[in-house]
Motif scaffolding. Structure first.
Motif, PDB file in Angstrom:
ATOM      1  N   ALA A  15     -16.304 -46.171 101.231  1.00  0.00           N
ATOM      2  CA  ALA A  15     -15.128 -45.558 100.627  1.00  0.00           C
ATOM      3  C   ALA A  15     -14.696 -46.326  99.390  1.00  0.00           C
ATOM      4  O   ALA A  15     -14.354 -45.739  98.359  1.00  0.00           O
ATOM      5  N   VAL A  16     -14.702 -47.638  99.473  1.00  0.00           N
ATOM      6  CA  VAL A  16     -14.336 -48.462  98.315  1.00  0.00           C
ATOM      7  C   VAL A  16     -15.310 -48.235  97.178  1.00  0.00           C
ATOM      8  O   VAL A  16     -14.937 -48.102  96.007  1.00  0.00           O
ATOM      9  N   LEU A  17     -16.607 -48.173  97.540  1.00  0.00           N
ATOM     10  CA  LEU A  17     -17.622 -47.942  96.520  1.00  0.00           C
ATOM     11  C   LEU A  17     -17.421 -46.593  95.862  1.00  0.00           C
ATOM     12  O   LEU A  17     -17.490 -46.465  94.634  1.00  0.00           O
ATOM     13  N   ALA A  18     -17.133 -45.567  96.669  1.00  0.00           N
ATOM     14  CA  ALA A  18     -16.920 -44.232  96.106  1.00  0.00           C
ATOM     15  C   ALA A  18     -15.729 -44.231  95.169  1.00  0.00           C
ATOM     16  O   ALA A  18     -15.745 -43.605  94.108  1.00  0.00           O
ATOM     17  N   GLY A  19     -14.677 -44.946  95.558  1.00  0.00           N
ATOM     18  CA  GLY A  19     -13.495 -44.991  94.714  1.00  0.00           C
ATOM     19  C   GLY A  19     -13.754 -45.701  93.412  1.00  0.00           C
ATOM     20  O   GLY A  19     -13.303 -45.278  92.350  1.00  0.00           O
ATOM     21  N   PRO A 108     -24.489 -36.278 101.458  1.00  0.00           N
ATOM     22  CA  PRO A 108     -24.162 -34.856 101.275  1.00  0.00           C
ATOM     23  C   PRO A 108     -23.143 -34.630 100.168  1.00  0.00           C
ATOM     24  O   PRO A 108     -22.304 -35.496  99.881  1.00  0.00           O
ATOM     25  N   ASP A 109     -23.243 -33.471  99.554  1.00  0.00           N
ATOM     26  CA  ASP A 109     -22.198 -33.043  98.626  1.00  0.00           C
ATOM     27  C   ASP A 109     -21.359 -31.925  99.239  1.00  0.00           C
ATOM     28  O   ASP A 109     -20.462 -31.381  98.604  1.00  0.00           O
ATOM     29  N   LEU A 110     -21.651 -31.586 100.505  1.00  0.00           N
ATOM     30  CA  LEU A 110     -20.830 -30.662 101.291  1.00  0.00           C
ATOM     31  C   LEU A 110     -21.190 -30.848 102.759  1.00  0.00           C
ATOM     32  O   LEU A 110     -22.364 -30.953 103.107  1.00  0.00           O
ATOM     33  N   ASP A 116     -12.774 -30.495 114.166  1.00  0.00           N
ATOM     34  CA  ASP A 116     -12.427 -31.778 113.570  1.00  0.00           C
ATOM     35  C   ASP A 116     -12.376 -32.862 114.651  1.00  0.00           C
ATOM     36  O   ASP A 116     -11.333 -33.464 114.918  1.00  0.00           O
ATOM     37  N   LEU A 117     -13.515 -33.105 115.292  1.00  0.00           N
ATOM     38  CA  LEU A 117     -13.587 -34.125 116.319  1.00  0.00           C
ATOM     39  C   LEU A 117     -13.694 -35.510 115.682  1.00  0.00           C
ATOM     40  O   LEU A 117     -14.254 -35.662 114.594  1.00  0.00           O
ATOM     41  N   ASN A 118     -13.196 -36.513 116.382  1.00  0.00           N
ATOM     42  CA  ASN A 118     -13.215 -37.892 115.870  1.00  0.00           C
ATOM     43  C   ASN A 118     -12.510 -38.019 114.528  1.00  0.00           C
ATOM     44  O   ASN A 118     -12.803 -38.932 113.753  1.00  0.00           O
ATOM     45  N   GLN A 119     -11.623 -37.072 114.221  1.00  0.00           N
ATOM     46  CA  GLN A 119     -10.920 -37.064 112.936  1.00  0.00           C
ATOM     47  C   GLN A 119     -11.914 -37.178 111.773  1.00  0.00           C
ATOM     48  O   GLN A 119     -11.672 -37.841 110.777  1.00  0.00           O
ATOM     49  N   ILE A 120     -13.005 -36.438 111.917  1.00  0.00           N
ATOM     50  CA  ILE A 120     -14.089 -36.558 110.942  1.00  0.00           C
ATOM     51  C   ILE A 120     -13.694 -36.054 109.564  1.00  0.00           C
ATOM     52  O   ILE A 120     -14.200 -36.535 108.542  1.00  0.00           O
ATOM     53  N   VAL A 121     -12.766 -35.105 109.491  1.00  0.00           N
ATOM     54  CA  VAL A 121     -12.333 -34.605 108.187  1.00  0.00           C
ATOM     55  C   VAL A 121     -11.681 -35.722 107.377  1.00  0.00           C
ATOM     56  O   VAL A 121     -11.990 -35.919 106.198  1.00  0.00           O
ATOM     57  N   ASP A 122     -10.794 -36.470 108.010  1.00  0.00           N
ATOM     58  CA  ASP A 122     -10.143 -37.573 107.316  1.00  0.00           C
ATOM     59  C   ASP A 122     -11.138 -38.662 106.943  1.00  0.00           C
ATOM     60  O   ASP A 122     -11.075 -39.243 105.855  1.00  0.00           O
ATOM     61  N   GLN A 123     -12.059 -38.952 107.844  1.00  0.00           N
ATOM     62  CA  GLN A 123     -13.049 -39.988 107.559  1.00  0.00           C
ATOM     63  C   GLN A 123     -13.915 -39.613 106.360  1.00  0.00           C
ATOM     64  O   GLN A 123     -14.157 -40.434 105.468  1.00  0.00           O
ATOM     65  N   LEU A 124     -14.371 -38.381 106.336  1.00  0.00           N
ATOM     66  CA  LEU A 124     -15.203 -37.945 105.216  1.00  0.00           C
ATOM     67  C   LEU A 124     -14.374 -37.803 103.948  1.00  0.00           C
ATOM     68  O   LEU A 124     -14.862 -38.033 102.836  1.00  0.00           O
ATOM     69  N   GLY A 125     -13.102 -37.436 104.106  1.00  0.00           N
ATOM     70  CA  GLY A 125     -12.218 -37.375 102.944  1.00  0.00           C
ATOM     71  C   GLY A 125     -12.063 -38.735 102.295  1.00  0.00           C
ATOM     72  O   GLY A 125     -11.995 -38.849 101.065  1.00  0.00           O
ATOM     73  N   THR A 126     -12.007 -39.795 103.105  1.00  0.00           N
ATOM     74  CA  THR A 126     -11.938 -41.151 102.570  1.00  0.00           C
ATOM     75  C   THR A 126     -13.167 -41.471 101.732  1.00  0.00           C
ATOM     76  O   THR A 126     -13.092 -42.198 100.730  1.00  0.00           O
ATOM     77  N   LEU A 127     -14.280 -40.893 102.115  1.00  0.00           N
ATOM     78  CA  LEU A 127     -15.531 -41.098 101.380  1.00  0.00           C
ATOM     79  C   LEU A 127     -15.706 -40.104 100.234  1.00  0.00           C
ATOM     80  O   LEU A 127     -16.740 -40.104  99.574  1.00  0.00           O
TER      81      LEU A 127
END
Length: 307
Positions: A15-19, A108-110, A116-127
């Motif tokens: 996530a830091v790298l992506a930012g 992935p680009d999508l 939304d198990l394991n709060q995966i949407v938020d996790q991937l959003g961070t990335l």
């Protein structure tokens, strides 16, 4: 029960790298990638600036939709339950226990998910990985909407429209060719050996309703409906005496007309006695993609045998 997992140090590092990668401003705008004409596009709450070329799918129904609309070559990986079509690039990824680390490893680009198990949407959003959520359909219109939106997001709008039109036309013809009877046949739809079923208010129930069949589970008290998926008892089913039984637990649980007949007391049920226990393909019966037409056809064929 949904288990919440902690984002690992590896994911945080990504996530830091992506930012940091997104913070610099190029001297001149990059040229748009090939095949990105018509972008950006928006479907639901998601906007994509460019046409995705590395899609990860954690939803078997969405996998079938993407390949049906011609976006298969853009799919990089699918989850371990995406068994159709055969050419889908199956992986060890899980839709039930999604891992942001494992998903990110496919660059992935999508990402397409159904829950939304394991709060995966938020996790991937961070990335900064875009996610399209295609939840379980409640109606056929939900299925058509998801196909349409996936077509828009992948650059296959026209192909998606064609798939939806064919589905609507095929189902309409099946319904029109199915005799509508005043004494509507009753049915029991089995999800597993614990006798979990569906009511007429579910996606599956809607399909049966279109064909003029009556769900015995609709007689269950509302307090026991459990979101449209009640657990019935053998005593209830023996008393309901359905004209038809549909088994959506043939692959998972090895259920057949013979195993049903061998259950205590079940040999006297009308559906068993008249050989109208219909084994279904579990995968087709549990998904809301284009192959739902096959399920409707199977239901109609069985209903036509009731006299």
């Amino acid at each position: 029960m949904v288990k919440h997992v902690r984002v690992s140090a590896f994911v945080v590092a990504l996530a830091v790298l992506a930012g940091s990668c997104g913070s610099s401003t190029p001297a001149r705008p990059p040229a748009p990638p090939a095949g990105s004409a018509g972008f950006p596009v928006t479907a639901g709450t998601l906007t994509l600036e460019e046409k995705p070329t590395r899609i990860v799918v954690l939803a078997p129904s969405a996998t079938e939709m993407l390949f049906a609309i011609g976006a298969g070559e853009q799919v990089e990986a699918v989850d371990d339950n995406s068994t159709y079509p055969a050419e889908a690039p199956r992986s060890a990824l899980s839709g039930f226990q999604p891992s942001a680390e494992a998903i990110a490893g496919h660059e992935p680009d999508l990402v397409v998910i159904s829950n939304d198990l394991n709060q995966i949407v938020d996790q991937l959003g961070t990335l900064r990985i875009p996610v399209y959520l295609a939840p379980p359909a409640r109606t056929l219109d939900d299925s058509y909407t998801q196909i349409t939106e996936l077509g828009r997001l992948t650059g296959h709008t026209a192909e998606a429209a064609d798939v939806v039109t064919r589905m609507k036309d095929d189902i309409a013809k099946i319904v029109a060719d199915t005799p509508q009877r005043q004494d509507k046949p009753t049915y029991y739809y089995e999800l597993d050996q614990a006798l979990y079923s569906v009511t007429g208010q579910t996606f599956i129930g809607e399909l049966f309703g279109r064909l003029g069949l009556v769900n015995v589970a609709d007689a269950v008290e509302s307090s026991q409906v459990n979101g449209g998926y009640p657990q019935l008892s053998a005593e209830f089913l023996l008393q309901a005496d359905p004209d038809l039984i549909f088994l959506a637990d043939t692959k998972c649980c090895g259920q057949t007309p013979d195993t049903v007949k061998a259950r205590p007391g079940w040999s006297g049920i009308t559906a068993v006695r008249t050989n109208r226990v219909v084994p279904l393909d579990d995968d087709i019966a549990s998904r809301w993609g284009p192959r739902v037409v096959d399920l409707v056809r199977t239901i109609a064929d069985a209903a036509g045998e009731v006299r």
